[in-house]
Scaffold this active site. Structure first.
Site, short mmCIF file in Angstrom:
data_model
loop_
_atom_site.label_atom_id
_atom_site.label_comp_id
_atom_site.label_asym_id
_atom_site.label_seq_id
_atom_site.Cartn_x
_atom_site.Cartn_y
_atom_site.Cartn_z
N ASP A 1 0.83 -1.21 0.00
CA ASP A 1 0.00 0.00 0.00
C ASP A 1 0.86 1.25 0.00
O ASP A 1 2.09 1.18 0.13
CB ASP A 1 -0.97 0.00 1.19
CG ASP A 1 -0.29 -0.13 2.55
OD1 ASP A 1 0.96 -0.11 2.60
OD2 ASP A 1 -1.00 -0.25 3.55
N ASN B 1 -7.89 0.02 13.58
CA ASN B 1 -9.28 -0.04 13.13
C ASN B 1 -9.57 -1.34 12.37
O ASN B 1 -10.64 -1.47 11.78
CB ASN B 1 -9.59 1.16 12.24
CG ASN B 1 -8.74 1.18 10.98
OD1 ASN B 1 -7.89 0.31 10.79
ND2 ASN B 1 -8.96 2.17 10.13
N HIS C 1 -7.84 -2.50 9.77
CA HIS C 1 -7.48 -2.52 8.34
C HIS C 1 -6.27 -3.43 8.08
O HIS C 1 -5.45 -3.67 8.96
CB HIS C 1 -7.26 -1.12 7.77
CG HIS C 1 -6.01 -0.41 8.19
ND1 HIS C 1 -5.86 0.95 8.05
CD2 HIS C 1 -4.84 -0.84 8.73
CE1 HIS C 1 -4.67 1.32 8.47
NE2 HIS C 1 -4.03 0.26 8.89
N GLU D 1 -9.77 -0.20 4.35
CA GLU D 1 -10.34 0.42 5.54
C GLU D 1 -11.74 -0.14 5.83
O GLU D 1 -12.40 -0.67 4.91
CB GLU D 1 -10.47 1.93 5.32
CG GLU D 1 -9.15 2.65 5.12
CD GLU D 1 -8.44 2.97 6.43
OE1 GLU D 1 -8.25 2.05 7.24
OE2 GLU D 1 -8.06 4.13 6.61
#
Ligand code: GLP
Length: 256
Positions: free
Chosen positions: A85, A153, A155, A160
């Protein structure tokens, strides 16, 4: 000490698929165990495609892999790489970009030639980058091995919560947690809005998926994952049920 098992959490609200899990006492030892597993895969799969996460958690793994190569125990140049990423708008010169982190921690010290790796260019058009990275993955068949971290979170990469579940690479609006956490990489607040990432679905096609977490702050999200969270809320849950998924935790991350 290393503990291994497929045990489900006590008191789960519903049956979640058991995840092969290795728990070690401390984060430095975790890096050693994960690096040994990665090196074993690389030795067994010359020409395979490896997808590596940036982020703080796996950095000691890369140091250990480079040391294993220096000791003649693995040839890190025998495989191909795809970056997981990148922050849209950031390039090598930007502190904390995935390109900078991975070049300085791994691709450079490991001597991986440019023609053996394809990482997202955060300064280029993100949709064109998605198409180019999709082609790179297709040219190599598929990702064979991936080493991932999990965000606070839930991810993986920049998949996401609430992001589209699609085959190809994704351009994603970053959520507030990710924006807040980004300061630890950049050393200062930067106005990042989007990320570009290999999709969770492409990661789930890998034969071997190692997911690492260390430290007490990751314990709650690891517990949600193991309890069978909704993938729309905890994207790492898209990996649940994958036969090649292996969770590597230190004792603190295991304590949720
Ligand atoms: C970051 C990255 C991921 C990384 C994850 C965990 O935002 N997009 O590639 O694996 O979140 O990062 P860390 O290991 O620093 O907690």
């Amino acid at each position: 000490m290393v503990g291994e098992g497929k045990g489900a959490l006590a008191g789960e609200p519903h049956a979640a698929p058991a995840i092969r899990t290795t728990v070690v006492d401390h984060a430095p030892f975790l890096a050693t165990v994960v690096a040994d597993a990665a090196a074993a895969w690389i030795r067994q799969h010359p020409g395979g495609l490896v997808c590596l996460a940036a982020g703080d958690t796996p950095l000691p793994v890369y140091e250990r892999l480079v040391a294993l190569q220096a000791a003649g125990r693995v040839d890190l140049r025998s495989v191909f790489y795809v970056g997981l990423d990148e922050w849209v708008g950031l390039g090598y010169e930007d502190r904390g970009s995935c390109l900078q982190v991975m070049t300085d921690a791994f691709y450079g010290p490991a001597g991986i030639p440019a023609e053996r790796r394809r990482v997202f260019d955060g300064l280029a058009d993100p949709h064109a980058e998605c198409a180019a990275v999709d082609r790179w993955i297709a040219d190599h068949g598929r990702i064979g091995f991936t080493l991932l971290g999990i965000g606070l979170n839930g991810h993986i990469g920049f998949n996401e919560p609430g992001a589209p579940d699609q085959d190809g690479c994704v351009v994603v609006d970053l959520d507030d947690t990710t924006k807040a956490v980004s300061v630890k990489y950049f050393g200062t607040a930067r106005p990042v809005r989007q990320g570009v990432s290999v999709s969770a679905r492409a990661l789930a096609k890998a034969d071997t998926v190692l997911l690492m977490a260390s430290g007490a702050k990751k314990a709650p999200i690891v517990a949600r994952l193991r309890a069978g969270a909704d993938p729309a809320e905890v994207p790492a849950a898209r990996l649940l049920g994958h036969p090649g998924l292996h969770l590597f935790l230190d004792r603190e991350a295991d304590a949720g």
